[in-house]
Scaffold this motif. Structure first.
Motif, PDB file in Angstrom:
ATOM      1  N   ILE A  94       0.638  -1.152  -0.082  1.00  9.78           N
ATOM      2  CA  ILE A  94      -0.127  -0.174   0.012  1.00  9.78           C
ATOM      3  C   ILE A  94       0.691   1.231  -0.059  1.00  9.78           C
ATOM      4  CG2 ILE A  94      -1.824   1.286   1.143  1.00  9.78           C
ATOM      5  CD1 ILE A  94      -2.820  -1.216   0.093  1.00  9.78           C
ATOM      6  N   LEU A  95       0.870   2.100  -0.991  1.00  7.98           N
ATOM      7  CA  LEU A  95       1.391   3.369  -1.098  1.00  7.98           C
ATOM      8  C   LEU A  95       0.245   4.488  -1.594  1.00  7.98           C
ATOM      9  CD1 LEU A  95       4.737   2.289  -2.693  1.00  7.98           C
ATOM     10  CD2 LEU A  95       4.611   2.869  -0.436  1.00  7.98           C
ATOM     11  N   CYS A  96       0.431   5.715  -1.050  1.00  5.01           N
ATOM     12  CA  CYS A  96      -0.446   6.588  -1.458  1.00  5.01           C
ATOM     13  C   CYS A  96       0.255   7.404  -2.605  1.00  5.01           C
ATOM     14  CB  CYS A  96      -0.811   7.627  -0.444  1.00  5.01           C
ATOM     15  SG  CYS A  96      -1.623   6.939   1.017  1.00  5.01           S
ATOM     16  N   THR A  97      -0.521   7.728  -3.759  1.00  3.32           N
ATOM     17  CA  THR A  97      -0.362   8.330  -4.852  1.00  3.32           C
ATOM     18  C   THR A  97      -1.349   9.517  -5.160  1.00  3.32           C
ATOM     19  OG1 THR A  97      -1.252   6.886  -6.356  1.00  3.32           O
ATOM     20  CG2 THR A  97       1.227   6.555  -5.644  1.00  3.32           C
ATOM     21  N   ASN A 102       5.043  15.163  -6.645  1.00  5.90           N
ATOM     22  CA  ASN A 102       6.126  15.845  -7.471  1.00  5.90           C
ATOM     23  C   ASN A 102       7.237  14.993  -7.703  1.00  5.90           C
ATOM     24  OD1 ASN A 102       5.170  18.386  -7.472  1.00  5.90           O
ATOM     25  ND2 ASN A 102       5.747  18.758  -5.100  1.00  5.90           N
ATOM     26  N   THR A 103       6.977  13.230  -7.591  1.00  2.69           N
ATOM     27  CA  THR A 103       7.781  12.328  -7.878  1.00  2.69           C
ATOM     28  C   THR A 103       7.085  11.196  -8.572  1.00  2.69           C
ATOM     29  OG1 THR A 103       9.473  10.684  -7.035  1.00  2.69           O
ATOM     30  CG2 THR A 103       7.596  11.686  -5.353  1.00  2.69           C
ATOM     31  N   MET A 104       7.598  10.158  -9.353  1.00  3.00           N
ATOM     32  CA  MET A 104       7.070   9.055  -9.623  1.00  3.00           C
ATOM     33  C   MET A 104       7.432   7.927  -8.986  1.00  3.00           C
ATOM     34  SD  MET A 104       5.296  10.023 -12.537  1.00  3.00           S
ATOM     35  CE  MET A 104       5.047   8.604 -13.466  1.00  3.00           C
ATOM     36  N   GLU A 105       8.213   8.074  -7.763  1.00  2.02           N
ATOM     37  CA  GLU A 105       8.891   6.863  -7.068  1.00  2.02           C
ATOM     38  C   GLU A 105       7.661   5.891  -6.639  1.00  2.02           C
ATOM     39  OE1 GLU A 105      11.412   6.174  -3.073  1.00  2.02           O
ATOM     40  OE2 GLU A 105      10.960   8.017  -3.569  1.00  2.02           O
TER      41      GLU A 105
END
Length: 250
Positions: A94-97, A102-105
């Motif tokens: 789980i990661l928030c996007t 400001n990044t594509m990481e």
């Protein structure tokens, strides 16, 4: 359901749905390869599996997104067990996007583990599944309302649904089935991974927003995965099976 003599690979097998699935396959007699990134959890799951079937599962501690990792899983499984009957793609995180990032990481990391890895490891399994007339089960989050901060996860859900349908159609010509089990809100390590405190209280609040007022336990999802992977319904293919207590009806 009896999986005696069947060889099953479970990615994301060190926690949550993957761990529950590995244990249930073990209790059904399967020979297991469990893949995960948390060594302590992986060994704990393997220990439980050994208690069920008397055989030590093949534990592979690695990051599936790294070059050569998927190949390593297939190679070690065939070297150890001699074949592959079932692949369960349950690795994820789980990661928030957001489009305002400001990044594509985080975007790249989620695409890698939840889209590229299932595609790649399935592709590598095909020659072995063709020999055993085996099958693939993808674990994909059930459809839900689009929520701010989960843009990439929403995109991946739809992509994996189409992958299941399109690849299931193609693989049918080789005697291989591919289906998806799509759980709703399930009690896993998800909230801890998001650094949310008061986890039980948070789950209680989430439950009140659901039609069933219940958070699904990973063991229930595991039972569905075993059913789909079994020979009970040999013509079940390219299906997306939702188990979410009617939450997606909203």
């Amino acid at each position: 359901m009896d999986f005696s003599g069947k060889v099953v690979i479970v990615t994301g097998g060190s926690s949550g749905i993957g761990a529950a699935t590995a244990k249930l396959f073990a209790s059904a007699g399967a020979l297991l390869t469990i893949v995960g990134r948390n060594e302590q959890r992986l060994l704990e799951v393997a220990g439980k599996c050994k208690e069920f079937q008397g055989n030590q599962p093949l534990c592979i501690l690695l990051d599936l997104t790294l070059d050569g990792s998927c190949e390593e899983v297939i190679r070690k499984t065939v070297e150890t067990h001699g074949k592959i009957d079932v692949l369960v793609n349950s690795a994820g995180q789980i990661l928030c996007t957001s489009i305002f990032d400001n990044t594509m990481e985080n975007f790249d990391e989620l695409i890698a583990i939840k889209l590229r890895v299932p595609y790649k490891i399935t592709q590598l399994c095909v020659p072995h599944l063709k020999k055993t007339r085996g099958n693939v089960v993808n674990v994909i989050a059930a459809p839900m309302r689009v929520l701010p901060g989960f843009l990439t996860s929403s995109m991946i859900r739809d992509a994996m649904e189409r992958f299941t349908k399109a690849a299931g159609l193609e693989l049918a010509t080789e005697g291989i089935r591919m289906n998806a089990v799509r759980p709703g809100i399930t009690r896993t390590n998800m909230l801890a991974d998001l650094n949310i405190h008061n986890i039980n209280e948070t789950y209680d609040k989430i439950a009140q927003m659901l039609p069933s007022k219940v958070i699904i336990e990973p063991e229930e999802i595991a039972r569905m995965i075993l059913f789909v992977a079994s020979d009970t319904c040999p013509n079940l293919n390219a299906a997306n099976l939702i188990l979410d207590g009617a939450a997606s009806v909203f």
